[in-house]
Design an enzyme around this catalytic site. Structure first.
Site, PDB file in Angstrom:
ATOM      1  N   HIS A  68       0.853  -1.195   0.000  1.00 45.66           N
ATOM      2  CA  HIS A  68       0.000   0.000   0.000  1.00 45.66           C
ATOM      3  C   HIS A  68       0.881   1.236   0.000  1.00 45.66           C
ATOM      4  O   HIS A  68       1.681   1.436   0.901  1.00 45.66           O
ATOM      5  CB  HIS A  68      -0.886   0.047   1.253  1.00 45.66           C
ATOM      6  CG  HIS A  68      -2.012  -0.944   1.218  1.00 45.66           C
ATOM      7  ND1 HIS A  68      -3.004  -0.963   2.163  1.00 45.66           N
ATOM      8  CD2 HIS A  68      -2.299  -1.941   0.350  1.00 45.66           C
ATOM      9  CE1 HIS A  68      -3.864  -1.930   1.879  1.00 45.66           C
ATOM     10  NE2 HIS A  68      -3.457  -2.546   0.793  1.00 45.66           N
ATOM     11  N   TYR A 197      -8.755   5.045   8.117  1.00 45.10           N
ATOM     12  CA  TYR A 197      -8.829   5.393   9.541  1.00 45.10           C
ATOM     13  C   TYR A 197      -9.899   6.467   9.678  1.00 45.10           C
ATOM     14  O   TYR A 197      -9.793   7.519   9.058  1.00 45.10           O
ATOM     15  CB  TYR A 197      -7.505   5.970  10.032  1.00 45.10           C
ATOM     16  CG  TYR A 197      -6.384   4.955  10.216  1.00 45.10           C
ATOM     17  CD1 TYR A 197      -6.136   4.399  11.474  1.00 45.10           C
ATOM     18  CD2 TYR A 197      -5.564   4.581   9.159  1.00 45.10           C
ATOM     19  CE1 TYR A 197      -5.103   3.487  11.658  1.00 45.10           C
ATOM     20  CE2 TYR A 197      -4.528   3.669   9.345  1.00 45.10           C
ATOM     21  CZ  TYR A 197      -4.296   3.127  10.598  1.00 45.10           C
ATOM     22  OH  TYR A 197      -3.277   2.235  10.782  1.00 45.10           O
ATOM     23  N   PRO A 289      -2.731  -0.029  19.163  1.00 44.52           N
ATOM     24  CA  PRO A 289      -2.627  -0.524  17.787  1.00 44.52           C
ATOM     25  C   PRO A 289      -2.783   0.538  16.693  1.00 44.52           C
ATOM     26  O   PRO A 289      -2.431   0.281  15.540  1.00 44.52           O
ATOM     27  CB  PRO A 289      -3.751  -1.560  17.690  1.00 44.52           C
ATOM     28  CG  PRO A 289      -4.721  -1.188  18.759  1.00 44.52           C
ATOM     29  CD  PRO A 289      -3.913  -0.577  19.863  1.00 44.52           C
ATOM     30  N   LYS A 293       2.452  -0.111  15.084  1.00 45.31           N
ATOM     31  CA  LYS A 293       3.897  -0.109  15.278  1.00 45.31           C
ATOM     32  C   LYS A 293       4.425  -1.332  16.033  1.00 45.31           C
ATOM     33  O   LYS A 293       5.637  -1.600  16.016  1.00 45.31           O
ATOM     34  CB  LYS A 293       4.320   1.152  16.049  1.00 45.31           C
ATOM     35  CG  LYS A 293       4.217   2.425  15.248  1.00 45.31           C
ATOM     36  CD  LYS A 293       5.301   2.506  14.198  1.00 45.31           C
ATOM     37  CE  LYS A 293       4.773   3.168  12.961  1.00 45.31           C
ATOM     38  NZ  LYS A 293       5.472   2.844  11.750  1.00 45.31           N
ATOM     39  N   TYR A 381       4.554   6.671   9.811  1.00 48.75           N
ATOM     40  CA  TYR A 381       3.735   5.488   9.512  1.00 48.75           C
ATOM     41  C   TYR A 381       4.541   4.439   8.756  1.00 48.75           C
ATOM     42  O   TYR A 381       4.472   3.249   9.058  1.00 48.75           O
ATOM     43  CB  TYR A 381       2.485   5.896   8.713  1.00 48.75           C
ATOM     44  CG  TYR A 381       1.404   4.838   8.740  1.00 48.75           C
ATOM     45  CD1 TYR A 381       0.441   4.841   9.747  1.00 48.75           C
ATOM     46  CD2 TYR A 381       1.352   3.836   7.779  1.00 48.75           C
ATOM     47  CE1 TYR A 381      -0.537   3.864   9.793  1.00 48.75           C
ATOM     48  CE2 TYR A 381       0.369   2.854   7.814  1.00 48.75           C
ATOM     49  CZ  TYR A 381      -0.572   2.874   8.823  1.00 48.75           C
ATOM     50  OH  TYR A 381      -1.525   1.901   8.877  1.00 48.75           O
TER      51      TYR A 381
HETATM   52  C1  PHB Z   1      -4.822  -4.557  10.992  1.00 54.83           C
HETATM   53  O1  PHB Z   1      -5.002  -4.745   9.783  1.00 54.83           O
HETATM   54  O2  PHB Z   1      -4.982  -5.478  11.811  1.00 54.83           O
HETATM   55  C2  PHB Z   1      -4.427  -3.216  11.476  1.00 54.83           C
HETATM   56  C3  PHB Z   1      -4.215  -2.201  10.563  1.00 54.83           C
HETATM   57  C4  PHB Z   1      -3.852  -0.951  11.016  1.00 54.83           C
HETATM   58  C5  PHB Z   1      -3.705  -0.703  12.362  1.00 54.83           C
HETATM   59  C6  PHB Z   1      -3.894  -1.718  13.283  1.00 54.83           C
HETATM   60  C7  PHB Z   1      -4.272  -2.980  12.833  1.00 54.83           C
HETATM   61  O3  PHB Z   1      -3.367   0.542  12.780  1.00 54.83           O
END
Ligand code: PHB
Ligand code: APR
Length: 388
Positions: A68, A197, A289, A293, A381
């Site tokens: 991505h 997000y 989460p 990271k 990120y």
């Molecule tokens: C996930 O795909 O499990 C995932 C993706 C982004 C995050 C946390 C978990 O910030």
């Protein structure tokens, strides 16, 4: 080397040492099946992807991982794109489940023929401040003891290595958040090519994926949320409310094949060393989460630790081992800062009032309209290159 824990940190450390001809024994208290099936996050920084490839474990990741180049931030009914690759000179993330990473590392370890013991019990450390520390454990009822040069504590947040350090030698820093994530895996093709997000008045939501057929979704919930109170219909209704944007985008729905609640905590233990014990990964630090990271920090730790150990075995020099904790903590605190920032920008706090929501919207609006602000997000990120 004694390595406690067969998560990403312990297994990667074992492989890095193997490639340099350094013997290690990995001890894991769970079963192989449990370790491989445990559903965790799935965002790999470029550094983690490069490391997997460089240690010869990147074949399936290269075929099945989903690169991505950007992500979306959704708020106020609209999705805004952040082109991370363009902002960072080509750095990207790759979607590949942590359990797949662990699966591939275990296969590779078994091929090397080096010891990896599952379902061991009563793991205990002794003589950490001597030149010959010891790991004791039982397996199938029989007691064993390994005399080591060095022990790596890769046994996660609930392991025994960090508590084996005298409390007077450890400083801990912690923040527990007043919310958690309810996460699901669904048999549905991802309806967006990149992660979304989302900040919503009802709380955070995240759209992610695992494969071209599996969507991964999260909802902010209470820390003690009872999963059984969430029927599939209720989950989809809440996800639609929090994720649907005015252009009509929303997640595809399908059969829910896994549900779980993930707590949110920031934690750091300093230093990441006591005598001949070195902590790496979740044993030393936890991030919430948001920002994904955790796995990547664990990989950055063991990359640094392996380089220090290789130097030690080659020349007897201990300066890299001595620098391990302070150098690893620099990266850790940067990731703590970033994860805390992402979390507070996107979640509804316990004591938040309408002012706080508007402030969050203003922060997101600034973020997506400033190249400088987006570059800062993209740098953190995608993650800095790993350092020895
Ligand atoms: C996930 O795909 O499990 C995932 C993706 C982004 C995050 C946390 C978990 O910030
Ligand atoms: N003895 C042996 N093994 C143990 C013990 C023990 N006493 N206690 C825990 N373990 C094992 C756990 O069962 C687990 O398999 O140590 C392993 C630690 O692995 P992780 O928790 O995955 O931690 P780490 O390798 O540091 O990876 C960090 O995992 O928790 C996620 O989000 C986190 O992605 C990050 C990553």
């Amino acid at each position: 080397m004694g390595i406690v824990g067969a998560g990403p940190a312990g297994l990667m450390l074992g492989q890095l040492l193997h490639l340099q001809g350094i013997d290690s024994v990995i001890l894991e208290n769970r079963s192989r099946q449990y370790v491989v099936e445990r559903v965790r996050a799935g965002v790999l920084e470029q550094g983690t992807v490069d490391l997997m490839r460089d240690v010869g474990v990147g074949g399936r990741l290269a075929r099945e991982g989903m690169r991505h180049d950007g992500l979306y931030l959704a708020f106020g009914g609209a999705r805004h794109h952040v082109d991370m690759s363009q902002l960072t000179g080509g750095r990207a993330i790759t979607i590949y489940g942590q359990n797949e990473v662990v699966h591939d590392l275990i296969e590779t370890r078994l091929e090397t023929g080096r010891p990896l013991h599952f379902e061991v019990a009563d793991v205990a450390l002794d003589g950490l401040d001597s030149r010959r520390p010891v790991v004791r454990f039982t397996k199938d009822g029989a007691a064993h003891e390994i005399k080591c040069d060095v022990i790596a504590g890769c046994d996660g947040f609930h392991g025994i290595c960090r508590p084996s350090i005298p409390a007077s030698h450890l400083q801990t820093y912690e923040r527990v958040y007043p919310f958690a994530w309810l996460g699901i895996l669904a048999e549905a093709a991802p309806s967006s090519d990149e992660l979304v997000y989302s900040l919503h008045e009802r709380g955070f939501a995240l759209f992610s994926m695992r494969s071209p057929h599996i969507t991964r979704l999260y909802l902010q919930c209470a820390p003690d949320e009872d999963v059984s109170a969430w029927s599939d219909d209720r989950i989809w209704a809440e996800l639609r409310t929090r994720l649907t944007t005015t252009d009509g985008w929303q997640p595809n729905e399908g059969r829910i094949i896994q549900k779980g609640v993930t707590g949110m905590r920031s934690f750091v233990a300093e230093p990441m060393r006591y005598g001949r014990l070195f902590l790496a990964g979740d044993a030393a630090h936890i991030v919430p989460p948001t920002g994904a990271k955790g796995l990547n920090l664990a990989m950055a730790d063991v990359y640094r630790l392996a380089a220090a150990l290789v130097e030690y075995y080659r020349s007897g020099r201990e300066d890299l081992l001595d620098a391990y904790s302070s150098r690893a903590l620099l990266r850790t605190w940067r990731a703590q800062r970033f994860s805390w920032w992402m979390t507070s920008m996107l979640h509804r706090g316990d004591s938040d009032n309408p002012f706080d929501h508007r402030r969050q919207l203003a922060e997101l609006e600034y973020l997506v309209s400033s190249r400088a602000a987006m570059t800062s997000l993209a740098e953190s990120y995608t993650g800095a290159p790993f350092e020895a």
